[in-house]
Design a protein around this motif. Structure first.
Motif, PDB file in Angstrom:
ATOM      1  N   GLU A  50     -37.184 -11.510 -97.879  1.00  0.00           N
ATOM      2  CA  GLU A  50     -37.280 -11.750 -98.779  1.00  0.00           C
ATOM      3  C   GLU A  50     -38.413 -13.299 -98.692  1.00  0.00           C
ATOM      4  O   GLU A  50     -38.029 -14.215 -97.915  1.00  0.00           O
ATOM      5  N   ARG A  51     -38.504 -13.656-100.394  1.00  0.00           N
ATOM      6  CA  ARG A  51     -39.077 -14.885-100.927  1.00  0.00           C
ATOM      7  C   ARG A  51     -38.039 -14.769-102.140  1.00  0.00           C
ATOM      8  O   ARG A  51     -37.885 -13.929-103.067  1.00  0.00           O
ATOM      9  N   VAL A  74     -37.105 -18.144 -97.705  1.00  0.00           N
ATOM     10  CA  VAL A  74     -37.242 -17.271 -96.957  1.00  0.00           C
ATOM     11  C   VAL A  74     -36.188 -16.722 -96.093  1.00  0.00           C
ATOM     12  O   VAL A  74     -36.150 -17.381 -95.082  1.00  0.00           O
ATOM     13  N   LYS A  75     -36.461 -15.348 -96.067  1.00  0.00           N
ATOM     14  CA  LYS A  75     -35.828 -14.365 -95.078  1.00  0.00           C
ATOM     15  C   LYS A  75     -36.197 -14.164 -94.403  1.00  0.00           C
ATOM     16  O   LYS A  75     -36.755 -13.317 -94.945  1.00  0.00           O
ATOM     17  N   ILE A  76     -35.975 -13.941 -92.873  1.00  0.00           N
ATOM     18  CA  ILE A  76     -36.917 -13.532 -91.899  1.00  0.00           C
ATOM     19  C   ILE A  76     -36.112 -12.810 -90.995  1.00  0.00           C
ATOM     20  O   ILE A  76     -34.976 -12.723 -90.839  1.00  0.00           O
ATOM     21  N   ALA A  77     -36.595 -11.288 -91.520  1.00  0.00           N
ATOM     22  CA  ALA A  77     -35.697  -9.729 -90.496  1.00  0.00           C
ATOM     23  C   ALA A  77     -35.789 -10.481 -89.066  1.00  0.00           C
ATOM     24  O   ALA A  77     -37.222 -10.399 -87.925  1.00  0.00           O
ATOM     25  N   LYS A 118     -48.089 -16.179 -96.984  1.00  0.00           N
ATOM     26  CA  LYS A 118     -47.613 -14.388 -96.578  1.00  0.00           C
ATOM     27  C   LYS A 118     -46.154 -13.599 -97.371  1.00  0.00           C
ATOM     28  O   LYS A 118     -45.335 -14.901 -97.989  1.00  0.00           O
ATOM     29  N   GLN A 119     -46.628 -12.526 -97.302  1.00  0.00           N
ATOM     30  CA  GLN A 119     -45.592 -11.522 -98.367  1.00  0.00           C
ATOM     31  C   GLN A 119     -44.586 -10.615 -97.918  1.00  0.00           C
ATOM     32  O   GLN A 119     -44.524 -10.640 -96.804  1.00  0.00           O
ATOM     33  N   VAL A 120     -43.513 -10.333 -98.353  1.00  0.00           N
ATOM     34  CA  VAL A 120     -42.601  -9.909 -97.771  1.00  0.00           C
ATOM     35  C   VAL A 120     -43.140  -8.422 -97.341  1.00  0.00           C
ATOM     36  O   VAL A 120     -44.140  -7.249 -97.511  1.00  0.00           O
ATOM     37  N   GLY A 121     -42.978  -8.321 -96.203  1.00  0.00           N
ATOM     38  CA  GLY A 121     -42.793  -6.994 -94.973  1.00  0.00           C
ATOM     39  C   GLY A 121     -44.162  -7.776 -94.460  1.00  0.00           C
ATOM     40  O   GLY A 121     -44.683  -6.670 -92.893  1.00  0.00           O
ATOM     41  N   ASP A 122     -45.130  -8.914 -94.674  1.00  0.00           N
ATOM     42  CA  ASP A 122     -45.526  -9.392 -93.550  1.00  0.00           C
ATOM     43  C   ASP A 122     -44.887  -9.620 -92.304  1.00  0.00           C
ATOM     44  O   ASP A 122     -43.632 -10.231 -92.021  1.00  0.00           O
ATOM     45  N   PRO A 123     -45.660  -9.876 -90.645  1.00  0.00           N
ATOM     46  CA  PRO A 123     -45.227 -10.319 -89.477  1.00  0.00           C
ATOM     47  C   PRO A 123     -45.235 -11.401 -89.656  1.00  0.00           C
ATOM     48  O   PRO A 123     -46.527 -11.977 -89.663  1.00  0.00           O
ATOM     49  N   VAL A 124     -44.319 -11.697 -88.711  1.00  0.00           N
ATOM     50  CA  VAL A 124     -44.431 -13.593 -87.916  1.00  0.00           C
ATOM     51  C   VAL A 124     -44.643 -13.828 -86.495  1.00  0.00           C
ATOM     52  O   VAL A 124     -43.575 -12.981 -86.669  1.00  0.00           O
TER      53      VAL A 124
END
Length: 202
Positions: free
Chosen positions: A110-111, A120-123, A172-178
């Motif tokens: 999420e952003r 920014v929320k990162i899974a 970076k967009q939602v769904g992008d890996p980091v």
């Protein structure tokens, strides 16, 4: 050793697929200044070894293990990347101690834009949540950040305008890996306390 303070927003010039590896050519006039064969440069938080430099660009070979454990395999010509040179002994430690050894890849879930920052929320991938704590440090694509909220399978960060403007986290967009690197001190403590990495004592 790095600090997670990105020095330059670089660009992928070319990607050459090799047997069990890839050769990247990247543009970064600042980080290549004075760089030579064998030096290290962090690319999206991954420590790479410089093969050659020329006209503000450098080449690095990325082995299969690195491609498997990081998001570098998704890079292509024109991709923007975060670049950082190793810290100099005796210099200021602006972020936290970063090795450039990626522990896994997360996904932007999420952003949420704010007036002066963005949440920014990162899974998180399996196995990393235990190293992530509220107000602790974590490296996301090579950027040293403070954890705002630490959930069972996610964490959130708050990005200021400078970070949004000067790093890839702004695009970076939602769904992008980091790429994620947790605090190495937490891993050493876990090992010294005799835990097996799954939370159980040996």
């Amino acid at each position: 050793m790095f600090t997670g303070i990105v020095e330059e927003l670089g660009e992928v010039v070319s990607v050459e697929e090799l047997t069990d590896a890839s050769r990247f050519r990247l543009r970064g006039p600042l980080v290549t200044e004075g760089a030579k064969h064998g030096d290290s440069i962090a690319v999206n938080g991954v420590c790479l070894t410089v093969v050659e430099t020329e006209n503000g660009e450098f080449t690095a070979d990325v082995m299969a293990e690195t491609l498997k454990r990081s998001s570098l395999g998704a890079l292509e010509k024109g991709s923007r990347v975060n670049l950082e040179r190793p810290m100099a002994l005796g210099g200021r430690l602006g972020g936290h101690l970063v090795q450039g050894h990626v522990d896994g890849t997360g996904t932007i879930a999420e952003r949420t834009p704010g007036e002066h920052w963005e949440i920014v929320k990162i899974a998180l991938p399996d196995g990393l949540a235990r190293y992530v704590v509220e107000k602790g440090s974590i490296t996301v694509d090579g950027v040293s950040l403070t954890v705002v909220e630490a959930g069972a399978d996610y964490f959130t960060i708050s990005l200021i305008p400078t970070t949004l403007d000067l790093t890839t986290l702004g695009i970076k967009q939602v769904g992008d890996p980091v790429n994620l690197e947790v605090d190495v001190l937490a891993k050493y403590v876990e090992r010294l306390l005799g835990h097996d990495g799954a939370g159980a004592a040996r």
